[in-house]
Design a protein around this motif. Structure first.
Motif, PDB file in Angstrom:
ATOM      1  N   PRO A 157       0.821  -1.225   0.000  1.00 31.77           N
ATOM      2  CA  PRO A 157       0.000   0.000   0.000  1.00 31.77           C
ATOM      3  C   PRO A 157       0.850   1.268   0.000  1.00 31.77           C
TER       4      PRO A 157
ATOM      5  N   VAL B 269      -2.759  -0.454   7.040  1.00 31.79           N
ATOM      6  CA  VAL B 269      -3.066  -1.357   5.934  1.00 31.79           C
ATOM      7  C   VAL B 269      -1.828  -2.199   5.628  1.00 31.79           C
TER       8      VAL B 269
ATOM      9  N   ILE C 226      -2.855  -4.838  -0.396  1.00 34.58           N
ATOM     10  CA  ILE C 226      -4.049  -4.801  -1.244  1.00 34.58           C
ATOM     11  C   ILE C 226      -3.887  -5.922  -2.268  1.00 34.58           C
TER      12      ILE C 226
ATOM     13  N   SER D 155     -10.474  -7.301   6.859  1.00 35.96           N
ATOM     14  CA  SER D 155     -10.332  -6.842   5.479  1.00 35.96           C
ATOM     15  C   SER D 155     -11.561  -6.081   4.995  1.00 35.96           C
TER      16      SER D 155
ATOM     17  N   VAL E 120      -8.592  -5.246   0.641  1.00 34.76           N
ATOM     18  CA  VAL E 120      -7.693  -4.450   1.476  1.00 34.76           C
ATOM     19  C   VAL E 120      -7.473  -5.231   2.768  1.00 34.76           C
TER      20      VAL E 120
ATOM     21  N   GLU F  55      -6.905   3.382  -2.838  1.00 32.38           N
ATOM     22  CA  GLU F  55      -5.983   4.136  -1.983  1.00 32.38           C
ATOM     23  C   GLU F  55      -6.463   5.569  -1.781  1.00 32.38           C
TER      24      GLU F  55
END
Length: 276
Positions: free
Chosen positions: A8, A16, A19, A44, A92, A147
């Motif tokens: 990320p 995070v 991804i 997630s 995510v 993002e």
């Protein structure tokens, strides 16, 4: 099948972890694809960009069609997932405790083995994100869309405490580190640590540690289907094979041998690792 993990944006790394893009189309499978998802410790946020996905909880036999955006906490039961003919998922994966810091909601109140509609928790902006994902021209553009959404909400992220730097150790140590050691590193008593841990994770520390170890065993077998269970038990820190079998019966509802053929023949290798 296409699957890729992305690191990320640097401003998101505090909460995070990764991804992931996962794509599977009818050209690869010929029809809808059904496979098992093991119990996993990750929190997630998931987007199903194209076809809908059906899920059956093995322990309850309940079936439902999932929303196009979901917030999911640690799962303690095996699920059967049926993908559509044109499947594209973006996930995510949050750092341990990262979803608590992002939402500001105690995970002990939020999760009861259920997946929550993302719009109910994060608002209609998720519908806008989903619409943008459907018309995106590349995986890279999809990652940027997600993002941007997360970066707009960094103002709401709770400041990290010592425990937030300690929680990843449970994953790194495959659930084998002692709870009192973690509590000491978090500058908390064991009782304080257990309370704050459940607030951030949604499960007691010992239960979560067992879930991490079991998940590692499942993933190792998925990656290397020919490896014997006795070797998996040893590599994942179980006392013996019977100890592994007991965890399989609790978390997956079957003996290891019952799931072996499914993992060996599955067209989908979905979880290649827990965290980056």
């Amino acid at each position: 099948m296409f699957q890729q993990l992305y690191v990320p944006h640097s401003a998101l790394k505090g909460f995070v972890n990764n991804i992931m893009v996962h794509e599977l189309t009818s050209e690869a499978t010929g029809n809808a694809c059904t496979f098992s998802i093991p119990p996993l410790p990750e929190h997630s946020l998931i987007f199903y960009v194209r076809d809908s996905v059906d899920v059956e909880t093995i322990s309850t036999k309940k079936k439902k069609t999932l929303s196009s955006s979901l917030v999911i906490g640690p799962q303690i039961n095996r699920h059967k997932i049926t993908l559509g003919r044109d499947h594209l998922m973006i996930k995510v994966g949050f750092q341990p405790g990262g979803l608590y810091r992002f939402l500001g909601i105690p995970m002990s109140e939020l999760f009861c083995q259920e997946a929550f509609d993302g719009v109910e928790l994060l608002g209609n902006q998720l519908n806008e994100v989903a619409d943008q994902l459907r018309i995106a021209a590349s995986y890279g553009e999809m990652i940027m869309i997600i993002e941007r959404f997360l970066l707009k909400h960094t103002y709401r992220v709770k400041q990290a405490l010592p425990i937030d730097h300690v929680l990843p150790l449970l994953i790194q140590q495959r659930g084998l580190i002692k709870i009192d050691q973690l509590a000491s590193r978090a500058c908390l008593s064991t009782r304080q640590f257990e309370r704050v841990f459940q607030q951030r994770i949604g499960l007691p520390p010992k239960h979560f540690s067992r879930l991490v170890r079991f998940s590692q065993a499942w993933i190792l077998k998925e990656q290397q289907p020919r490896i014997p269970w006795i070797q998996i038990a040893h590599e994942c820190g179980y006392f013996d094979q019977m100890h592994l079998i007991r965890d399989f019966q609790e978390f997956a509802g079957v003996n290891p041998s019952s799931i072996e053929a499914e993992l060996l023949n599955s067209q989908v290798k979905f979880f290649t690792r827990l965290f980056c």
